[in-house]
Design a protein around this motif. Structure first.
Motif, mmCIF file in Angstrom:
data_model
loop_
_atom_site.group_PDB
_atom_site.id
_atom_site.type_symbol
_atom_site.label_atom_id
_atom_site.label_comp_id
_atom_site.label_asym_id
_atom_site.label_seq_id
_atom_site.Cartn_x
_atom_site.Cartn_y
_atom_site.Cartn_z
ATOM 1 N N LEU A 53 -44.474 21.245 96.565
ATOM 2 C CA LEU A 53 -43.183 20.860 95.986
ATOM 3 C C LEU A 53 -43.350 20.210 94.616
ATOM 4 O O LEU A 53 -42.562 20.460 93.705
ATOM 5 C CB LEU A 53 -42.436 19.917 96.932
ATOM 6 N N LEU A 54 -44.382 19.379 94.458
ATOM 7 C CA LEU A 54 -44.652 18.782 93.150
ATOM 8 C C LEU A 54 -44.959 19.863 92.118
ATOM 9 O O LEU A 54 -44.453 19.828 90.992
ATOM 10 C CB LEU A 54 -45.822 17.795 93.238
ATOM 11 N N GLU A 55 -45.771 20.829 92.496
ATOM 12 C CA GLU A 55 -46.127 21.923 91.590
ATOM 13 C C GLU A 55 -44.896 22.773 91.267
ATOM 14 O O GLU A 55 -44.696 23.173 90.123
ATOM 15 C CB GLU A 55 -47.231 22.782 92.195
ATOM 16 N N ALA A 56 -44.073 23.029 92.260
ATOM 17 C CA ALA A 56 -42.843 23.801 92.036
ATOM 18 C C ALA A 56 -41.934 23.078 91.046
ATOM 19 O O ALA A 56 -41.366 23.704 90.148
ATOM 20 C CB ALA A 56 -42.120 24.025 93.367
ATOM 21 N N ASN A 57 -41.798 21.762 91.204
ATOM 22 C CA ASN A 57 -40.966 20.987 90.279
ATOM 23 C C ASN A 57 -41.509 21.042 88.853
ATOM 24 O O ASN A 57 -40.732 21.145 87.897
ATOM 25 C CB ASN A 57 -40.842 19.542 90.741
ATOM 26 N N ILE A 60 -40.548 24.482 87.446
ATOM 27 C CA ILE A 60 -39.110 24.557 87.184
ATOM 28 C C ILE A 60 -38.743 23.731 85.953
ATOM 29 O O ILE A 60 -37.992 24.191 85.086
ATOM 30 C CB ILE A 60 -38.309 24.110 88.422
ATOM 31 N N ASN A 61 -39.274 22.511 85.853
ATOM 32 C CA ASN A 61 -38.983 21.661 84.692
ATOM 33 C C ASN A 61 -39.490 22.287 83.404
ATOM 34 O O ASN A 61 -38.802 22.244 82.381
ATOM 35 C CB ASN A 61 -39.596 20.269 84.880
ATOM 36 N N LYS A 62 -40.660 22.883 83.438
ATOM 37 C CA LYS A 62 -41.214 23.543 82.254
ATOM 38 C C LYS A 62 -40.316 24.698 81.818
ATOM 39 O O LYS A 62 -40.021 24.869 80.634
ATOM 40 C CB LYS A 62 -42.628 24.045 82.541
ATOM 41 N N GLU A 63 -39.857 25.485 82.779
ATOM 42 C CA GLU A 63 -38.975 26.612 82.477
ATOM 43 C C GLU A 63 -37.649 26.120 81.896
ATOM 44 O O GLU A 63 -37.129 26.692 80.945
ATOM 45 C CB GLU A 63 -38.734 27.458 83.729
ATOM 46 N N GLU A 64 -37.104 25.047 82.468
ATOM 47 C CA GLU A 64 -35.851 24.494 81.958
ATOM 48 C C GLU A 64 -36.023 23.991 80.529
ATOM 49 O O GLU A 64 -35.134 24.177 79.689
ATOM 50 C CB GLU A 64 -35.362 23.374 82.870
#
Length: 75
Positions: A53-57, A60-64
Motif C-alpha cells: 500500500l505504501l508503494e502504491a501510494n 499514485i502520488n508521482k503520477e498525480e
C-alpha cells in the motif's frame, strides 16, 4: 520450491473480504519474514500488505504530480 502467500482484508468494499495470493520462493519468504520481524509487524502478511500500500501510494502520488505538471504546462 515456491510458496503461495494468502493475504486477506476484511471489511473493505461493501463489507466483503478481498483475498490476494502471491507466489514467492523460499528465499523471498525468509526475507519477508525477517523484514517483518525487524519492523515489528504482527505477521509477515501484514508487512506485505502495508508495504504494498505504501508503494502504491508513492506511484499514485508521482503520477498525480506528473499530471499536475502537464496541466500547468498546458495552461
Amino acid at each position: 520450491m515456491c510458496y503461495v502467500l494468502q493475504l486477506t482484508t476484511e471489511g473493505t468494499i461493501m463489507n466483503k473480504s478481498i483475498s490476494i495470493s502471491i507466489r514467492v520462493s523460499e528465499e523471498e519468504l525468509e526475507r519477508l519474514k525477517t523484514a517483518s520481524k525487524i519492523e515489528e509487524y504482527s505477521s509477515y502478511s501484514e508487512f506485505i500488505r502495508r508495504t504494498a500500500l505504501l508503494e502504491a501510494n508513492k506511484i499514485i502520488n508521482k503520477e498525480e504530480q506528473n499530471e499536475d505538471r502537464k496541466n500547468l504546462g498546458n495552461a
